[in-house]
Motif scaffolding. Sequence first.
Motif, PDB file in Angstrom:
ATOM      1  N   LYS A 272      64.468  39.816  -1.976  1.00 20.23           N
ATOM      2  CA  LYS A 272      65.685  39.600  -2.839  1.00 20.23           C
ATOM      3  C   LYS A 272      66.929  39.275  -2.088  1.00 20.23           C
ATOM      4  CE  LYS A 272      67.692  42.421  -6.515  1.00 20.23           C
ATOM      5  NZ  LYS A 272      68.286  43.771  -6.752  1.00 20.23           N
ATOM      6  N   ARG A 275      70.026  44.566  -1.744  1.00 14.30           N
ATOM      7  CA  ARG A 275      69.191  46.016  -2.090  1.00 14.30           C
ATOM      8  C   ARG A 275      68.363  46.033  -3.454  1.00 14.30           C
ATOM      9  NH1 ARG A 275      73.313  50.424  -1.398  1.00 14.30           N
ATOM     10  NH2 ARG A 275      72.997  49.668   0.622  1.00 14.30           N
ATOM     11  N   TRP A 276      67.286  46.336  -3.207  1.00 16.39           N
ATOM     12  CA  TRP A 276      66.460  46.702  -4.543  1.00 16.39           C
ATOM     13  C   TRP A 276      67.008  47.991  -5.132  1.00 16.39           C
ATOM     14  CZ3 TRP A 276      62.662  43.152  -5.500  1.00 16.39           C
ATOM     15  CH2 TRP A 276      62.281  42.243  -4.661  1.00 16.39           C
ATOM     16  N   THR A 277      66.752  48.295  -6.539  1.00 22.65           N
ATOM     17  CA  THR A 277      66.437  49.520  -6.964  1.00 22.65           C
ATOM     18  C   THR A 277      65.218  49.882  -6.859  1.00 22.65           C
ATOM     19  OG1 THR A 277      65.827  48.720  -9.432  1.00 22.65           O
ATOM     20  CG2 THR A 277      68.138  48.622  -9.118  1.00 22.65           C
ATOM     21  N   ALA A 279      63.234  51.183  -9.283  1.00 19.07           N
ATOM     22  CA  ALA A 279      62.024  50.473 -10.067  1.00 19.07           C
ATOM     23  C   ALA A 279      61.718  49.049  -9.900  1.00 19.07           C
ATOM     24  CB  ALA A 279      62.859  50.543 -11.427  1.00 19.07           C
ATOM     25  N   GLU A 280      63.088  48.130  -9.171  1.00 20.63           N
ATOM     26  CA  GLU A 280      62.537  46.783  -8.852  1.00 20.63           C
ATOM     27  C   GLU A 280      61.655  46.740  -7.562  1.00 20.63           C
ATOM     28  OE1 GLU A 280      66.941  44.588  -9.983  1.00 20.63           O
ATOM     29  OE2 GLU A 280      66.558  45.673  -8.291  1.00 20.63           O
ATOM     30  N   ALA A 281      61.925  47.788  -6.640  1.00 20.97           N
ATOM     31  CA  ALA A 281      61.174  47.667  -5.310  1.00 20.97           C
ATOM     32  C   ALA A 281      59.712  48.369  -5.777  1.00 20.97           C
ATOM     33  CB  ALA A 281      61.814  48.759  -4.618  1.00 20.97           C
ATOM     34  N   GLU A 283      58.127  47.131  -8.632  1.00 15.05           N
ATOM     35  CA  GLU A 283      57.608  46.067  -9.483  1.00 15.05           C
ATOM     36  C   GLU A 283      57.315  45.083  -8.254  1.00 15.05           C
ATOM     37  OE1 GLU A 283      60.588  44.768 -12.148  1.00 15.05           O
ATOM     38  OE2 GLU A 283      60.387  46.438 -13.491  1.00 15.05           O
ATOM     39  N   ALA A 284      58.071  44.859  -7.326  1.00 17.08           N
ATOM     40  CA  ALA A 284      57.913  43.808  -6.141  1.00 17.08           C
ATOM     41  C   ALA A 284      56.630  44.251  -5.427  1.00 17.08           C
ATOM     42  CB  ALA A 284      59.116  43.607  -5.228  1.00 17.08           C
ATOM     43  N   ARG A 286      54.099  46.209  -6.377  1.00 16.43           N
ATOM     44  CA  ARG A 286      52.810  45.943  -7.317  1.00 16.43           C
ATOM     45  C   ARG A 286      52.464  44.429  -7.403  1.00 16.43           C
ATOM     46  NH1 ARG A 286      50.493  49.809  -9.629  1.00 16.43           N
ATOM     47  NH2 ARG A 286      51.746  51.868  -9.853  1.00 16.43           N
ATOM     48  N   GLU A 287      53.573  43.576  -7.492  1.00 16.90           N
ATOM     49  CA  GLU A 287      53.439  42.113  -7.576  1.00 16.90           C
ATOM     50  C   GLU A 287      52.674  41.492  -6.226  1.00 16.90           C
ATOM     51  OE1 GLU A 287      55.508  37.758  -7.762  1.00 16.90           O
ATOM     52  OE2 GLU A 287      56.553  39.702  -8.317  1.00 16.90           O
TER      53      GLU A 287
END
Length: 301
Positions: A272, A275-277, A279-281, A283-284, A286-287
Amino acid sequence: MSGICDRRVVVVTGAGRGLGRAHALTFAAEGACVVVNDLGVGLDGTPGPDSPAARTADEIRAAGGEAIAHGGDIATSDGAASLVRAALDTYGRLDTLVNNAGFLRDRMLVNLAEDDWDAVLRVHLKGHFLTLKHAAAHWRAEAKAGRPPAARVVNTSSGAGLLGSVGQGNYSAAKAGIVALTLVAAAELARYGVQVNAIAPAARTRMTERTFAAAMAAPEDGFDAMAPENVSPLVVWLGSAASEGVTGRVFETEGGRITVMEGWRPGPTLDKAARWTAAEAGEAARELLTQATAPEPVYGA
């Protein structure tokens, strides 16, 4: 007697029985002078009443080879140092170290006692470290004195160390540590003429007889795939000068099969650039997992 290890001086730990004995006999058949180390303990690491190291050494000499027995505890600095010294005092050199000694104290994690954890890590991992440390100190001194060796180390890991094994948390951790130690030693000792590799063998021994109970019967085709002698030719080649240029590798070997194991390496990646949140981390992650290769299953799972 002569072969690819003619007059090489080889130390094999845990060589009184099983894989170690098979390695020692095969090295001797290929012309090596063998230092046979075995403390003579039971499967759980407690001392036994006999001297398996002496029996293996006697067997080698009876076949016309050269061997001595060493009964020291290689998981102590004094024992490991005396093992290296035995090779030097008897034969005047040391060319190959095969780390093989070990035992089991299997328990599920919630039942695994601290003493059982410590005992297995001590013999497998610390035992590898101490013999390697003392042998490497000798080889470094030789290189600095203008006598660079063609030295070889063969360490013994396991599929349990590569994939994990249910009920063997202590053993799996020790064997995984041996892989990492092998990689570090290969990198650090290359400048001194030392090559370090590891095997992850599968064979029928005292340690594995329950695992391979189904393979205990005599094979119909005459080839006993679980015989420990099947593993030894690769070990002998890795311990010989013929393996020049091969270092920092792990080989899985069983029966007539040899596999080069390929360890951790980068897989799918997302960056990214900030810094990830949480929730974003997630999602990333899992992707990325949808793009990644599924891991091999843990033994016994």
